[in-house]
Design an enzyme around this catalytic site. Structure first.
Site, mmCIF file in Angstrom:
data_model
loop_
_atom_site.group_PDB
_atom_site.id
_atom_site.type_symbol
_atom_site.label_atom_id
_atom_site.label_comp_id
_atom_site.label_asym_id
_atom_site.label_seq_id
_atom_site.Cartn_x
_atom_site.Cartn_y
_atom_site.Cartn_z
ATOM 1 N N ASN A 169 4.240 7.486 -5.739
ATOM 2 C CA ASN A 169 2.901 7.892 -6.174
ATOM 3 C C ASN A 169 2.214 6.853 -7.051
ATOM 4 O OD1 ASN A 169 4.446 8.228 -8.447
ATOM 5 N ND2 ASN A 169 3.638 10.241 -8.963
ATOM 6 N N TYR A 170 2.848 5.687 -7.232
ATOM 7 C CA TYR A 170 2.186 4.646 -8.020
ATOM 8 C C TYR A 170 0.901 4.202 -7.347
ATOM 9 C CZ TYR A 170 6.160 3.838 -11.182
ATOM 10 O OH TYR A 170 7.138 3.958 -12.126
ATOM 11 N N SER A 171 -0.108 4.134 -8.098
ATOM 12 C CA SER A 171 -1.472 3.695 -7.776
ATOM 13 C C SER A 171 -2.232 4.636 -6.853
ATOM 14 C CB SER A 171 -1.500 2.257 -7.241
ATOM 15 O OG SER A 171 -1.118 2.183 -5.893
#
Length: 99
Positions: free
Chosen positions: A52-54
């Site tokens: 779920n990064y960025s």
């Protein structure tokens, strides 16, 4: 800097994880590769990422960090040298180096 044993596993790392949350957000793929190359060249081998990064960046879906890391691992042929940590369902997971 000495390697340390990661928990009660047989994995050894330098006592620093590189946080991959910047990949695909504040760093594009080319810049990310340069940073990862330098990280590995200096003897470090532990990278943290999450699916779920960025996701919060307009146009991103949240897998950008993992895609960039995967592309780097494949292009450099260094998967056997990296300990990759990720989060799944709110839990940290450590993926061992492949045999």
């Amino acid at each position: 800097m000495k390697n340390v044993q990661l928990g009660n596993t047989d994995l050894e790392i330098k006592p620093i994880f590189f946080g991959g949350n910047v990949f695909g957000w504040t760093l594009n793929e080319e810049e990310s590769f340069r940073i990862l190359d330098g990280f590995l060249d200096r003897g470090f081998n532990a990278i943290d990422t999450a699916n779920n990064y960025s996701y919060w960046v307009k146009g991103n879906v949240g897998t950008e960090s993992e895609r960039i890391i995967g592309n780097w691992l494949k292009s450099r042929g260094v998967r056997d040298k990296i300990v990759l940590a990720t989060k799944v369902g709110g839990r940290n997971m450590i993926q061992d180096k492949p045999n």
